[in-house]
Design a protein around this motif. Structure first.
Motif, PDB file in Angstrom:
ATOM      1  N   ALA A  97      49.981 -28.206 -10.835  1.00 28.28           N
ATOM      2  CA  ALA A  97      51.448 -27.945 -10.588  1.00 28.28           C
ATOM      3  C   ALA A  97      52.115 -29.198 -11.163  1.00 28.28           C
ATOM      4  O   ALA A  97      53.344 -29.038 -11.613  1.00 28.28           O
ATOM      5  N   THR A  98      51.353 -30.461 -11.624  1.00 25.75           N
ATOM      6  CA  THR A  98      52.168 -31.358 -12.149  1.00 25.75           C
ATOM      7  C   THR A  98      52.516 -30.883 -13.732  1.00 25.75           C
ATOM      8  O   THR A  98      53.497 -31.508 -13.983  1.00 25.75           O
ATOM      9  N   HIS A  99      51.787 -30.107 -14.121  1.00 25.26           N
ATOM     10  CA  HIS A  99      52.032 -29.728 -15.493  1.00 25.26           C
ATOM     11  C   HIS A  99      53.048 -28.215 -15.680  1.00 25.26           C
ATOM     12  O   HIS A  99      53.531 -28.121 -16.424  1.00 25.26           O
ATOM     13  N   TRP A 127      53.506 -12.058 -10.230  1.00 27.92           N
ATOM     14  CA  TRP A 127      54.412 -13.338 -10.312  1.00 27.92           C
ATOM     15  C   TRP A 127      53.328 -14.405 -10.923  1.00 27.92           C
ATOM     16  O   TRP A 127      53.551 -15.106 -11.891  1.00 27.92           O
ATOM     17  N   LEU A 128      52.165 -14.543 -10.162  1.00 25.91           N
ATOM     18  CA  LEU A 128      51.202 -15.476 -10.589  1.00 25.91           C
ATOM     19  C   LEU A 128      50.537 -15.293 -12.029  1.00 25.91           C
ATOM     20  O   LEU A 128      50.367 -16.695 -12.639  1.00 25.91           O
ATOM     21  N   GLN A 129      50.119 -14.120 -12.195  1.00 25.91           N
ATOM     22  CA  GLN A 129      49.522 -14.191 -13.635  1.00 25.91           C
ATOM     23  C   GLN A 129      50.824 -14.450 -14.661  1.00 25.91           C
ATOM     24  O   GLN A 129      50.254 -15.240 -15.718  1.00 25.91           O
ATOM     25  N   LYS A 134      51.884 -19.103 -18.758  1.00 25.22           N
ATOM     26  CA  LYS A 134      52.676 -20.360 -19.222  1.00 25.22           C
ATOM     27  C   LYS A 134      51.741 -21.450 -19.655  1.00 25.22           C
ATOM     28  O   LYS A 134      52.278 -22.386 -20.346  1.00 25.22           O
ATOM     29  N   LEU A 135      50.452 -21.536 -19.347  1.00 20.17           N
ATOM     30  CA  LEU A 135      49.899 -22.840 -19.196  1.00 20.17           C
ATOM     31  C   LEU A 135      49.137 -22.998 -20.676  1.00 20.17           C
ATOM     32  O   LEU A 135      48.946 -24.379 -21.105  1.00 20.17           O
ATOM     33  N   PRO A 136      48.780 -22.239 -21.349  1.00 24.41           N
ATOM     34  CA  PRO A 136      48.382 -22.555 -22.635  1.00 24.41           C
ATOM     35  C   PRO A 136      49.395 -23.543 -23.506  1.00 24.41           C
ATOM     36  O   PRO A 136      48.865 -24.598 -24.233  1.00 24.41           O
ATOM     37  N   GLU A 137      50.491 -23.247 -23.356  1.00 25.68           N
ATOM     38  CA  GLU A 137      51.236 -24.264 -24.068  1.00 25.68           C
ATOM     39  C   GLU A 137      51.565 -25.683 -23.466  1.00 25.68           C
ATOM     40  O   GLU A 137      52.108 -26.858 -24.031  1.00 25.68           O
ATOM     41  N   ALA A 243      40.310 -26.329 -21.994  1.00 28.61           N
ATOM     42  CA  ALA A 243      41.358 -26.978 -22.996  1.00 28.61           C
ATOM     43  C   ALA A 243      41.622 -26.022 -23.895  1.00 28.61           C
ATOM     44  O   ALA A 243      40.926 -25.197 -24.629  1.00 28.61           O
ATOM     45  N   GLU A 244      42.876 -25.904 -24.343  1.00 33.04           N
ATOM     46  CA  GLU A 244      43.484 -25.021 -25.237  1.00 33.04           C
ATOM     47  C   GLU A 244      42.871 -25.354 -26.681  1.00 33.04           C
ATOM     48  O   GLU A 244      42.533 -24.276 -27.420  1.00 33.04           O
TER      49      GLU A 244
END
Length: 337
Positions: A97-99, A127-129, A134-137, A243-244
């Protein structure tokens, strides 16, 4: 004589070529960091994941596992993912959640009551999916969700109600929702990495910590805080992330292979943790821990302010979305009494 020299050079050339072929087929090494001890469920699931990655990529990749925070604590490991310093980690949702601050909402208290409800929330909540996408960015992505269980307390003094919490200092990890819940219950909170907690309790810096039973046992917190109070106040699974940069370096075939390994290791992790709780509690009791189930009503009442605070900070729409998904899941999959 010339023929012998020619043959020796030819053989040397064949040897060099063989070495070249061998190195060309050597597995590429991938680094997996986590903070669980070698005897914990995360390590067991990581070993299965590594085995399946090797199997499904035909040996093209070798996952090297670094347990016990050897490479980094949880927040640092996620930073290393973003930088490409490691390839995989597994940590509580709140650590990420920091990111992406909205992920704090998964740590709202008493969202779900059973493992099955929690699995449905993490696998199928719209909602969670959407948030995970959004995390890859941010530099990493979720592959699957491993299990840790429901968070409960270990303290060096008995904890029977929120009234007892008023005299205690509680360790929390860097997560607003957890901190708000602890403060609403009555604790003073102290933020510190999990790798520092055992010594901090031993030295009297904090009176206890809250984590799932599997983590309490693995990191032996019951040795220094022997009062285990099963409030199950937060469902706390462990997204497995890559890691992306690493993900994008895989071929489509290898992406599918790694995803398959991640899914299978998640199933293994969930079954292992769910089936181990009772025996782990017994083991800790035999080692001197005192296990109790308090009256949950006062704890539920104490944290009511957290939902309103979450709406103020994250917006009513986001909070209502996850609360709505959780309510629908609880209705569809009621707890068995």
């Amino acid at each position: 004589m010339l023929e012998k020299k020619f043959l020796s050079r030819l053989m040397a050339g064949v040897a060099v070529a063989a070495v070249g072929l061998s190195s060309a087929h050597a597995a590429e090494k991938l680094r997996f960091s986590h903070t669980d001890n070698p005897g914990g469920s995360r390590q067991a699931a990581a070993e299965l994941f590594a085995e399946k990655v090797a199997e499904y990529t035909d040996g093209r990749y070798e996952v090297q596992i670094y347990p016990s925070g050897q490479l980094a604590n949880d927040p640092k490991a996620i930073e290393l993912l973003q930088l490409g310093g490691i390839d995989f980690t597994v940590s509580a949702t709140g650590s990420y959640a920091t990111h992406l601050p909205s992920l704090n909402l998964t740590a709202m208290p008493f969202l779900v009551d059973t493992y099955e409800q929690g699995w449905e929330l993490y696998d199928n909540s719209e909602w969670l999916q959407g948030e995970f996408q959004k995390l890859p960015e941010k530099g990493f992505r979720v592959l699957s969700t491993w299990e840790a269980g429901f968070r409960s307390f270990t303290t060096n003094e008995p904890l029977t109600s929120p009234k007892d919490a008023e005299s205690m200092k509680m360790r929390v990890f860097p997560n607003d929702m957890i901190r708000w819940s602890m403060e609403a219950i009555g604790f003073q909170t102290v933020v510190m990495p999990i790798t520092d907690v055992y010594l901090a309790i031993q030295q009297g810096i904090v009176n206890g910590q809250e984590n799932p039973v599997d983590t309490i046992r693995s990191l032996r917190f019951y040795e220094v805080a022997p009062n285990i109070t099963l409030t199950r106040h937060v469902y706390s699974p462990l997204p497995l992330t890559v890691a992306e940069k690493t993900w994008q370096s895989f071929s489509e075939e290898d992406q599918a292979a790694v995803l398959k390994a991640a899914t299978e290791s998640a199933t293994f992790s969930r079954q292992l943790v769910q089936s181990s709780v009772d025996s782990q509690l017994t083991e800790m009791q035999e080692a001197g821990a005192v296990v109790s189930v308090p009256e949950i009503g006062p704890f539920r009442e104490a944290v009511q302010s957290v939902y309103a605070k979450a709406k103020d900070v994250y917006g009513a729409e986001a909070v209502d979305n996850i609360l709505g998904d959780a309510a629908a899941i609880r209705e569809a999959l009621p707890a068995q009494n």
